[in-house]
Design a protein around this motif. Structure first.
Motif: not given
Length: 276
Positions: A45-51, A55, A57, A59, A120, A122
Protein backbone atom coordinates in the motif's frame (compact mmCIF):
# COMPACT_ATOMS: atom_id res chain seq x y z
CA UNK A 1 20.54 -34.75 -41.61
CA UNK A 2 22.90 -34.36 -38.64
CA UNK A 3 22.78 -30.59 -39.03
CA UNK A 4 18.95 -30.68 -39.01
CA UNK A 5 18.87 -32.87 -35.86
CA UNK A 6 21.28 -30.49 -34.12
CA UNK A 7 19.02 -27.54 -34.98
CA UNK A 8 15.97 -29.36 -33.58
CA UNK A 9 17.91 -30.24 -30.41
CA UNK A 10 19.02 -26.61 -29.89
CA UNK A 11 15.44 -25.38 -30.38
CA UNK A 12 14.20 -27.85 -27.77
CA UNK A 13 16.80 -26.61 -25.29
CA UNK A 14 15.69 -23.00 -25.87
CA UNK A 15 12.04 -23.92 -25.20
CA UNK A 16 12.99 -25.69 -21.97
CA UNK A 17 15.04 -22.64 -20.90
CA UNK A 18 12.13 -20.30 -21.52
CA UNK A 19 9.85 -22.60 -19.52
CA UNK A 20 12.24 -22.63 -16.58
CA UNK A 21 12.78 -18.88 -16.67
CA UNK A 22 9.19 -17.74 -17.16
CA UNK A 23 6.98 -20.37 -15.54
CA UNK A 24 9.22 -21.73 -12.79
CA UNK A 25 9.16 -25.31 -13.96
CA UNK A 26 12.21 -26.23 -11.85
CA UNK A 27 12.19 -28.43 -8.75
CA UNK A 28 11.55 -25.47 -6.39
CA UNK A 29 8.75 -23.88 -8.41
CA UNK A 30 5.98 -24.96 -6.00
CA UNK A 31 7.89 -23.50 -3.07
CA UNK A 32 8.52 -20.23 -4.91
CA UNK A 33 4.89 -19.89 -5.97
CA UNK A 34 3.74 -20.61 -2.41
CA UNK A 35 6.01 -17.87 -1.05
CA UNK A 36 4.78 -15.47 -3.72
CA UNK A 37 1.13 -16.14 -2.88
CA UNK A 38 1.82 -15.81 0.84
CA UNK A 39 3.35 -12.35 0.41
CA UNK A 40 0.91 -11.17 -2.25
CA UNK A 41 -0.22 -7.66 -1.41
CA UNK A 42 1.96 -7.51 1.70
CA UNK A 43 3.52 -4.13 2.24
CA UNK A 44 2.19 -2.90 -1.11
CA UNK A 45 0.00 0.00 0.00
CA UNK A 46 1.29 3.43 -0.97
CA UNK A 47 1.63 5.63 2.11
CA UNK A 48 0.50 9.25 1.98
CA UNK A 49 3.23 11.86 2.34
CA UNK A 50 3.34 14.04 5.43
CA UNK A 51 1.88 17.51 4.88
CA UNK A 52 3.53 19.15 7.91
CA UNK A 53 5.28 18.32 11.20
CA UNK A 54 1.93 17.58 12.88
CA UNK A 55 0.65 14.91 10.50
CA UNK A 56 2.04 11.54 9.47
CA UNK A 57 0.52 8.30 8.24
CA UNK A 58 0.98 4.78 9.58
CA UNK A 59 3.39 2.71 7.51
CA UNK A 60 2.60 -0.66 5.95
CA UNK A 61 4.74 -3.17 7.86
CA UNK A 62 3.22 -6.31 6.33
CA UNK A 63 5.80 -8.53 4.67
CA UNK A 64 8.73 -6.81 6.45
CA UNK A 65 11.32 -8.73 8.38
CA UNK A 66 10.79 -7.57 11.96
CA UNK A 67 14.41 -6.36 12.19
CA UNK A 68 13.63 -3.90 9.37
CA UNK A 69 10.40 -2.61 10.93
CA UNK A 70 12.00 -0.08 13.28
CA UNK A 71 14.88 0.36 15.70
CA UNK A 72 15.73 -0.79 19.21
CA UNK A 73 15.53 2.21 21.55
CA UNK A 74 17.84 2.94 24.48
CA UNK A 75 15.05 1.65 26.72
CA UNK A 76 15.04 -1.68 24.90
CA UNK A 77 11.74 -1.12 23.06
CA UNK A 78 11.15 -1.60 19.35
CA UNK A 79 10.15 1.79 17.94
CA UNK A 80 9.74 3.57 14.62
CA UNK A 81 10.18 7.25 13.80
CA UNK A 82 7.30 9.46 12.68
CA UNK A 83 8.68 12.94 12.28
CA UNK A 84 9.81 14.26 15.67
CA UNK A 85 7.94 11.45 17.44
CA UNK A 86 8.47 7.72 17.70
CA UNK A 87 5.81 5.03 17.98
CA UNK A 88 6.24 1.82 19.95
CA UNK A 89 5.98 -1.38 17.88
CA UNK A 90 4.68 -4.41 19.78
CA UNK A 91 5.28 -7.76 18.05
CA UNK A 92 2.78 -10.53 18.85
CA UNK A 93 3.75 -14.00 17.62
CA UNK A 94 1.03 -16.30 16.26
CA UNK A 95 2.10 -19.11 18.61
CA UNK A 96 2.12 -16.94 21.74
CA UNK A 97 5.88 -17.10 22.27
CA UNK A 98 7.91 -14.13 23.48
CA UNK A 99 9.77 -11.98 20.95
CA UNK A 100 12.86 -10.40 22.50
CA UNK A 101 12.76 -6.94 20.90
CA UNK A 102 16.06 -5.94 22.52
CA UNK A 103 17.90 -8.62 20.50
CA UNK A 104 18.52 -7.67 16.85
CA UNK A 105 19.33 -11.26 15.88
CA UNK A 106 16.10 -12.49 17.48
CA UNK A 107 14.11 -9.92 15.48
CA UNK A 108 15.52 -11.34 12.24
CA UNK A 109 13.72 -14.63 12.93
CA UNK A 110 10.27 -13.08 12.40
CA UNK A 111 8.25 -11.55 9.59
CA UNK A 112 5.19 -9.28 9.91
CA UNK A 113 1.87 -10.63 8.59
CA UNK A 114 -0.63 -8.11 9.99
CA UNK A 115 -0.96 -4.92 12.04
CA UNK A 116 -3.70 -3.43 14.22
CA UNK A 117 -3.30 0.12 12.89
CA UNK A 118 -4.18 0.13 9.21
CA UNK A 119 -1.66 1.62 6.78
CA UNK A 120 -2.35 5.31 6.11
CA UNK A 121 -4.09 5.83 9.45
CA UNK A 122 -3.45 9.47 10.40
CA UNK A 123 -0.95 10.04 13.21
CA UNK A 124 -1.36 13.51 14.71
CA UNK A 125 1.40 15.12 16.79
CA UNK A 126 1.02 17.98 19.27
CA UNK A 127 4.15 19.90 20.29
CA UNK A 128 5.19 21.60 23.51
CA UNK A 129 5.22 25.41 23.46
CA UNK A 130 7.54 27.98 25.03
CA UNK A 131 6.51 30.84 27.35
CA UNK A 132 5.42 32.86 24.31
CA UNK A 133 3.17 30.13 22.98
CA UNK A 134 5.49 29.19 20.11
CA UNK A 135 5.80 25.51 19.28
CA UNK A 136 9.09 23.68 19.64
CA UNK A 137 10.11 21.75 16.54
CA UNK A 138 11.35 18.63 18.31
CA UNK A 139 9.51 18.41 21.65
CA UNK A 140 6.37 16.33 21.15
CA UNK A 141 3.75 16.75 23.86
CA UNK A 142 1.68 13.76 22.73
CA UNK A 143 0.53 11.80 19.70
CA UNK A 144 -2.91 10.33 19.08
CA UNK A 145 -1.44 6.83 18.64
CA UNK A 146 0.93 5.36 21.23
CA UNK A 147 1.74 2.00 19.66
CA UNK A 148 1.22 -0.31 16.71
CA UNK A 149 0.76 -4.04 17.29
CA UNK A 150 2.47 -6.24 14.69
CA UNK A 151 1.33 -9.84 14.23
CA UNK A 152 4.41 -11.91 13.36
CA UNK A 153 5.38 -15.46 12.52
CA UNK A 154 8.72 -17.19 12.29
CA UNK A 155 10.43 -16.82 8.92
CA UNK A 156 9.66 -19.81 6.72
CA UNK A 157 6.90 -21.19 8.96
CA UNK A 158 3.20 -21.53 8.26
CA UNK A 159 1.11 -18.58 9.40
CA UNK A 160 -1.52 -20.94 10.84
CA UNK A 161 -2.45 -19.71 14.32
CA UNK A 162 -2.66 -21.94 17.37
CA UNK A 163 -5.38 -19.59 18.67
CA UNK A 164 -7.21 -16.51 17.42
CA UNK A 165 -5.35 -13.24 17.89
CA UNK A 166 -7.47 -10.13 17.32
CA UNK A 167 -5.87 -7.19 15.57
CA UNK A 168 -8.17 -4.70 17.29
CA UNK A 169 -7.96 -1.13 16.02
CA UNK A 170 -7.67 1.06 19.11
CA UNK A 171 -9.46 4.42 18.94
CA UNK A 172 -6.95 7.26 18.41
CA UNK A 173 -6.71 9.65 21.33
CA UNK A 174 -8.50 12.99 20.82
CA UNK A 175 -6.37 14.80 23.45
CA UNK A 176 -3.80 14.33 26.22
CA UNK A 177 -6.53 13.60 28.80
CA UNK A 178 -8.04 10.60 27.00
CA UNK A 179 -6.66 7.20 26.11
CA UNK A 180 -8.34 3.91 25.22
CA UNK A 181 -7.67 0.46 26.70
CA UNK A 182 -5.46 -1.73 24.51
CA UNK A 183 -6.26 -5.28 23.43
CA UNK A 184 -3.86 -7.62 25.23
CA UNK A 185 -5.41 -10.90 24.06
CA UNK A 186 -2.84 -13.07 22.29
CA UNK A 187 0.16 -11.14 23.62
CA UNK A 188 2.91 -12.93 25.42
CA UNK A 189 2.75 -11.59 28.98
CA UNK A 190 6.35 -10.37 28.76
CA UNK A 191 5.27 -8.12 25.86
CA UNK A 192 2.19 -6.73 27.60
CA UNK A 193 3.92 -3.78 29.27
CA UNK A 194 7.05 -2.92 31.22
CA UNK A 195 8.49 -3.60 34.66
CA UNK A 196 8.32 -0.44 36.77
CA UNK A 197 11.00 0.67 39.22
CA UNK A 198 8.70 -0.61 41.99
CA UNK A 199 8.65 -4.07 40.38
CA UNK A 200 5.06 -3.86 39.06
CA UNK A 201 3.95 -4.80 35.57
CA UNK A 202 2.57 -1.62 34.01
CA UNK A 203 1.73 -0.25 30.59
CA UNK A 204 2.00 3.28 29.24
CA UNK A 205 -1.08 5.26 28.31
CA UNK A 206 0.06 8.64 27.05
CA UNK A 207 1.72 10.38 29.99
CA UNK A 208 0.08 8.00 32.45
CA UNK A 209 0.25 4.26 33.08
CA UNK A 210 -1.99 1.41 34.20
CA UNK A 211 -1.06 -1.54 36.42
CA UNK A 212 -1.40 -5.00 34.81
CA UNK A 213 -2.16 -7.95 37.11
CA UNK A 214 -1.77 -11.48 35.63
CA UNK A 215 -4.08 -14.25 36.87
CA UNK A 216 -3.45 -17.93 36.11
CA UNK A 217 -6.22 -20.54 35.88
CA UNK A 218 -4.46 -22.72 38.50
CA UNK A 219 -3.58 -19.85 40.86
CA UNK A 220 0.18 -20.13 40.34
CA UNK A 221 2.31 -17.12 41.22
CA UNK A 222 3.90 -15.18 38.35
CA UNK A 223 6.96 -13.10 39.17
CA UNK A 224 6.29 -9.97 37.11
CA UNK A 225 9.81 -8.71 37.73
CA UNK A 226 11.18 -11.80 35.92
CA UNK A 227 10.93 -11.63 32.12
CA UNK A 228 11.68 -15.35 31.84
CA UNK A 229 8.78 -16.27 34.12
CA UNK A 230 6.35 -13.96 32.30
CA UNK A 231 7.47 -15.29 28.91
CA UNK A 232 5.93 -18.66 29.86
CA UNK A 233 2.42 -17.20 29.56
CA UNK A 234 0.16 -15.50 27.01
CA UNK A 235 -3.01 -13.47 27.58
CA UNK A 236 -6.42 -15.06 26.91
CA UNK A 237 -8.76 -12.37 28.32
CA UNK A 238 -8.77 -9.06 30.19
CA UNK A 239 -10.99 -7.46 32.85
CA UNK A 240 -11.46 -4.14 31.01
CA UNK A 241 -12.61 -4.36 27.41
CA UNK A 242 -10.46 -2.92 24.59
CA UNK A 243 -11.35 0.64 23.59
CA UNK A 244 -12.77 1.49 27.01
CA UNK A 245 -11.89 5.18 27.52
CA UNK A 246 -9.43 6.12 30.28
CA UNK A 247 -9.76 9.71 31.49
CA UNK A 248 -6.69 11.37 33.01
CA UNK A 249 -6.44 14.60 34.95
CA UNK A 250 -3.07 16.32 35.36
CA UNK A 251 -1.45 18.68 37.83
CA UNK A 252 -2.01 22.32 36.86
CA UNK A 253 1.69 23.16 36.95
CA UNK A 254 3.10 19.89 35.61
CA UNK A 255 1.31 18.41 32.63
CA UNK A 256 3.09 15.07 33.04
CA UNK A 257 2.03 14.46 36.66
CA UNK A 258 -1.22 12.48 36.81
CA UNK A 259 -3.61 13.46 39.61
CA UNK A 260 -6.32 10.92 38.84
CA UNK A 261 -7.41 8.41 36.22
CA UNK A 262 -10.60 6.45 35.58
CA UNK A 263 -8.89 3.05 35.17
CA UNK A 264 -5.95 2.17 37.42
CA UNK A 265 -5.67 -1.59 37.00
CA UNK A 266 -6.41 -4.28 34.40
CA UNK A 267 -6.43 -8.00 35.27
CA UNK A 268 -5.07 -10.29 32.57
CA UNK A 269 -6.12 -13.96 32.47
CA UNK A 270 -3.18 -15.97 31.19
CA UNK A 271 -2.37 -19.52 30.07
CA UNK A 272 0.91 -21.37 29.59
CA UNK A 273 2.52 -21.12 26.18
CA UNK A 274 2.81 -24.52 24.50
CA UNK A 275 6.40 -25.62 24.18
CA UNK A 276 7.54 -25.55 20.55
Amino acid sequence: MKKRLASIFMAALMIVGICLGLTGCGANSGEEQSTSQENAGAGSEEIEASTDKHTFYAKDYRGMNLANAGYVSIGGDLRDSYGAANIKLVPVCVDGTYVDVSNQDALKEFTVIDQNVKPNTKISLVFDVDENGNEYDNLVSYSNIDEIVLLVKRVGSSDRKSFDIPMTAITPSPDAQTRYVKDYVGRNLASAGYISMAGDLRDEYGKGNVKLVPITSDGLFINVSDIGNMAEYYVVSQSVQPNTPIAFSFDEKYDNVVESQSVEQIELRVEKVEQQ
